[in-house]
Design a protein around this motif. Structure first.
Motif, PDB file in Angstrom:
ATOM      1  N   ALA A 121       4.407  -1.472 -17.483  1.00  0.00           N
ATOM      2  CA  ALA A 121       3.420  -2.226 -18.213  1.00  0.00           C
ATOM      3  C   ALA A 121       3.230  -3.608 -17.366  1.00  0.00           C
ATOM      4  N   GLY A 122       1.985  -4.029 -17.662  1.00  0.00           N
ATOM      5  CA  GLY A 122       1.691  -5.321 -16.864  1.00  0.00           C
ATOM      6  C   GLY A 122       1.412  -5.480 -15.444  1.00  0.00           C
ATOM      7  N   THR A 123       1.012  -4.137 -15.020  1.00  0.00           N
ATOM      8  CA  THR A 123       0.672  -3.834 -13.578  1.00  0.00           C
ATOM      9  C   THR A 123      -0.615  -3.253 -13.247  1.00  0.00           C
ATOM     10  N   ARG A 124      -1.242  -3.513 -14.337  1.00  0.00           N
ATOM     11  CA  ARG A 124      -2.867  -2.879 -14.148  1.00  0.00           C
ATOM     12  C   ARG A 124      -3.480  -3.533 -12.834  1.00  0.00           C
ATOM     13  N   ALA A 125      -3.505  -4.915 -13.035  1.00  0.00           N
ATOM     14  CA  ALA A 125      -4.219  -5.597 -11.867  1.00  0.00           C
ATOM     15  C   ALA A 125      -3.596  -5.327 -10.465  1.00  0.00           C
ATOM     16  N   ARG A 126      -2.295  -4.920 -10.332  1.00  0.00           N
ATOM     17  CA  ARG A 126      -1.625  -4.723  -8.980  1.00  0.00           C
ATOM     18  C   ARG A 126      -2.367  -3.162  -8.550  1.00  0.00           C
ATOM     19  N   PHE A 127      -2.216  -2.258  -9.532  1.00  0.00           N
ATOM     20  CA  PHE A 127      -2.662  -1.018  -9.299  1.00  0.00           C
ATOM     21  C   PHE A 127      -4.163  -0.861  -8.816  1.00  0.00           C
ATOM     22  N   GLU A 128      -5.097  -1.671  -9.683  1.00  0.00           N
ATOM     23  CA  GLU A 128      -6.219  -1.754  -9.226  1.00  0.00           C
ATOM     24  C   GLU A 128      -6.802  -2.462  -8.117  1.00  0.00           C
ATOM     25  N   ARG A 129      -5.965  -3.246  -7.618  1.00  0.00           N
ATOM     26  CA  ARG A 129      -6.112  -4.004  -6.223  1.00  0.00           C
ATOM     27  C   ARG A 129      -5.868  -2.620  -4.982  1.00  0.00           C
ATOM     28  N   ALA A 130      -4.916  -1.929  -5.273  1.00  0.00           N
ATOM     29  CA  ALA A 130      -4.500  -0.954  -4.434  1.00  0.00           C
ATOM     30  C   ALA A 130      -5.406   0.269  -4.487  1.00  0.00           C
TER      31      ALA A 130
END
Length: 247
Positions: A152-161
């Motif tokens: 939860a709360g990690t969408r932004a980090r995942f999409e940066r990757a």
């Protein structure tokens, strides 16, 4: 939920043929709807025959939506039948081609031979993808399918990757199409699905699709922090159980 109800909600949901020509639905939207069934033991052949017959009903109704079919080849869900519609707007599923007739035909030809596994809807993420075979009605012989479940709360980090992976893939002119989908409804979220077009095992020699290799060292920490679980499968395309509208 009875399989008959799913056919009313799934295979029958399409834009009216009179209002929307088949050509206008191709790659005209970002929706991806998946429906999966377990053929009953000993009834696999009858399921295929019944499903093929049911597609003829849709063809006769001039259903403008594309319907693909796959069997999962490996992994814990090997033997699962998956059908899906890609490339139309979500709004197209507010319209049905004769729902009562569709349900009756599905009940006669398909319902007795399978049990429901799941249904889920996704949105294609075009800015993260390198190609769109399914949206453009050009399915590959097989597809390597990754399911990424996030913390939860990690969408932004995942999409940066994923953006870093996209940049690196864009430099590889011989890479297969990588298409990313974000789950909208239907199970665990946040979840992303990656579909890598494959024509055979030979393509794995040059491209493994390992995301930790594609993101590069600068975004590897983002990937590690975001991902909770990864599952990967091979889906074999069944042209004889698919419906691609005539253009």
């Amino acid at each position: 939920m009875r399989l008959q109800a799913l056919f009313l909600l799934a295979l029958a949901l399409s834009a009216p043929a009179a209002a929307q020509s088949p050509a206008s639905t191709r790659d005209s939207g970002d929706a991806a709807h998946l429906f999966a069934y377990w053929p009953k033991k000993g009834m696999e052949k009858r399921f295929d025959e019944g499903y093929r017959t049911h597609l003829q009903w849709h063809r006769g109704q001039r259903d403008p939506l594309v319907w693909y079919a796959w069997y999962v080849y490996d992994g814990e869900r090997a033997g699962l039948f998956v059908d899906g519609s890609f490339g139309a707007p979500f709004a197209a599923f507010d319209h049905r081609v004769d729902p009562a007739g569709d349900g009756a035909d599905g009940d006669r030809n398909v319902t007795p031979y399978a049990d429901t596994a799941f249904r889920a809807s996704y949105r294609v993420r075009r800015e993260l993808s390198t190609g769109f075979p399914l949206e453009q009605w050009r399915p590959s012989k097989r597809v390597q399918v990754f399911h990424y479940t996030l913390h939860a709360g990690t969408r932004a980090r995942f999409e940066r990757a994923l953006s870093a992976a996209h940049a690196n893939l864009s430099k590889q002119t011989d890479a297969p199409a990588y298409t990313w989908y974000e789950k909208v409804v239907g199970g665990i979220a946040p979840e992303y699905m990656l579909m890598v077009a494959r024509d055979g095992w030979k393509s794995y020699d040059a491209h493994s699709a390992a995301l930790d290799e594609l993101v590069g060292p600068d975004r590897l920490q983002d990937l590690a922090a975001a991902v909770d679980e990864v599952r990967v499968e091979t889906w074999l395309y069944r042209e004889d159980l698919s419906l691609i509208p005539e253009s």
